[in-house]
Design an enzyme around this catalytic site. Structure first.
Site, PDB file in Angstrom:
ATOM      1  N   ASN A   1      48.422 148.115  69.351  1.00 18.30           N
ATOM      2  CA  ASN A   1      48.455 147.885  70.803  1.00 18.30           C
ATOM      3  C   ASN A   1      48.304 149.242  71.489  1.00 18.30           C
ATOM      4  OD1 ASN A   1      49.225 147.526  73.491  1.00 18.30           O
ATOM      5  ND2 ASN A   1      50.931 146.154  73.010  1.00 18.30           N
TER       6      ASN A   1
ATOM      7  N   HIS B   1      44.064 141.580  75.821  1.00 20.34           N
ATOM      8  CA  HIS B   1      44.919 142.716  75.503  1.00 20.34           C
ATOM      9  C   HIS B   1      45.420 142.556  74.072  1.00 20.34           C
ATOM     10  CE1 HIS B   1      48.105 145.558  75.424  1.00 20.34           C
ATOM     11  NE2 HIS B   1      49.066 144.683  75.582  1.00 20.34           N
TER      12      HIS B   1
ATOM     13  N   CYS C   1      50.322 147.372  80.590  1.00 20.65           N
ATOM     14  CA  CYS C   1      49.192 146.992  79.740  1.00 20.65           C
ATOM     15  C   CYS C   1      48.119 146.206  80.470  1.00 20.65           C
ATOM     16  CB  CYS C   1      49.692 146.208  78.522  1.00 20.65           C
ATOM     17  SG  CYS C   1      50.737 147.183  77.414  1.00 20.65           S
TER      18      CYS C   1
END
Length: 338
Positions: free
Chosen positions: A295, A265, A126
């Site tokens: 996400n 993020h 990520c």
């Protein structure tokens, strides 16, 4: 740990900045009720724990490169250039089309990049987009290139166990992109990349590589699914990421009060509320997409940045902090002037 840009005297006077943004989201909206049923949890439980209401899911015939191509084209259009103007393409993903070739090679061909255009993937899970962004800036500066296309793209829906409430409820699919160039205005001011390999088991996909090759046995055992220690990740963010951002800002000579926008993020809404609070960044300055998109892995920072830019939230001269964390464990930070 790699740090760039804080020693201003050591840098070229030619500013490299973000000159275009783009994103793409699959049309299929997946509600909490849809992901919650096989995971044994309710809409209310998911929203209470994560702040997420919906996420997007790629069509069965869509691969990561398909999402990346559309996001990349949108960024090129935003920058007012064509694929032929790009000298470098980097795709950040941990869900590539296949182990080989690089997804970036597919993207380069599909968008019509010139033959010989450098194209490769980055996998820092990520955090990958910020690792790719820092890499692209360094290459442009060293090679005196004109433009780089940097894309974050992931299809996590393909590697999730629907019955695992720790992961199945969090992730959506999508892609985001930026064009880097000699901006004449905004600039990437500083970056920091860091890795914490001792914590690598907090996030993992155990099988499918050279350590545990794919087999019928590994598939039956569910070893190709994404696995995460949620409590361990939360502790990593609360301790390591928070401290890392504080140090980065001090080294860059910037305070949290100076930031016009914080683009983290989009791991988990409740986690981001805690992170912004610990950093004393007002949540109204925190740009988010998690409620409707979940996400989206390496795509979450560029998607959120693109949405903020297209909504007119970013003003000329604004200081923007991009922050990502993910498997590895890894952390990427970028300070830029819009």
């Amino acid at each position: 740990m790699i740090t760039t840009g804080i020693n201003r005297a050591a840098r070229s006077t030619s500013a490299i900045g973000i000159v275009g943004t783009g994103s793409y989201l699959p049309a299929h909206v997946v509600t909490n009720a849809e992901v919650g049923e096989p995971a044994g949890v309710t809409d209310e439980w998911i929203f209470g724990k994560t702040g997420i209401r919906n996420r997007r899911r790629a069509k069965p015939d869509e691969a990561t490169s398909d999402l990346a191509v559309i996001a990349g084209r949108a960024a090129l259009e935003s920058a007012g250039i064509s694929a032929a103007d790009v000298s470098l393409i980097i795709v950040a993903t941990s869900t590539p089309d296949s182990p080989q070739p690089a997804t970036a090679a597919i993207v380069a061909d599909e968008i019509g990049a010139r033959p010989g255009t450098a194209a490769f993937d980055v996998n820092a899970v990520c955090s990958g987009f910020l690792f790719a962004l820092t890499t692209a800036e360094g290459i442009l500066r060293a090679a005196d290139g004109d433009y780089a296309l940097v894309i974050g793209a992931d299809i996590y829906s393909r590697i999730l166990d629907p019955a695992d409430r720790r992961t199945a409820i969090l992730f959506g699919d999508g892609a985001g992109a930026v064009v880097l160039g000699r901006s004449g205005g905004g600039e990437l001011l500083a970056g920091r990349l860091a890795g914490y390999g001792a914590d690598r088991d907090l996030i993992r996909v155990p099988a499918g590589g050279s350590r545990i090759p794919p087999s019928m046995e590994t598939v039956r055992a569910g070893l190709h699914y994404f696995a995460m220690n949620g409590r361990g990740v939360r502790d990593f963010v609360a301790d390591t990421v928070t401290a890392g951002i504080r140090t980065f800002l001090v080294d860059a000579g910037v305070s949290a009060a100076d930031l016009a926008h914080f683009v983290p993020h989009q791991a988990n809404g409740r986690m981001l509320e805690d992170l912004a609070g610990q950093l004393e960044i007002p949540f109204e300055r925190t740009r988010t997409t998690f409620e409707e998109l979940g996400n989206t892995g390496a795509a979450s920072v560029p998607i959120t940045l693109d949405h903020a830019a297209r909504a007119g939230a970013m003003g000329t001269g604004d200081l923007v902090l991009l922050a990502a964390f993910g498997g590895g464990m890894a952390m990427g930070l970028t300070l830029l002037r819009w």
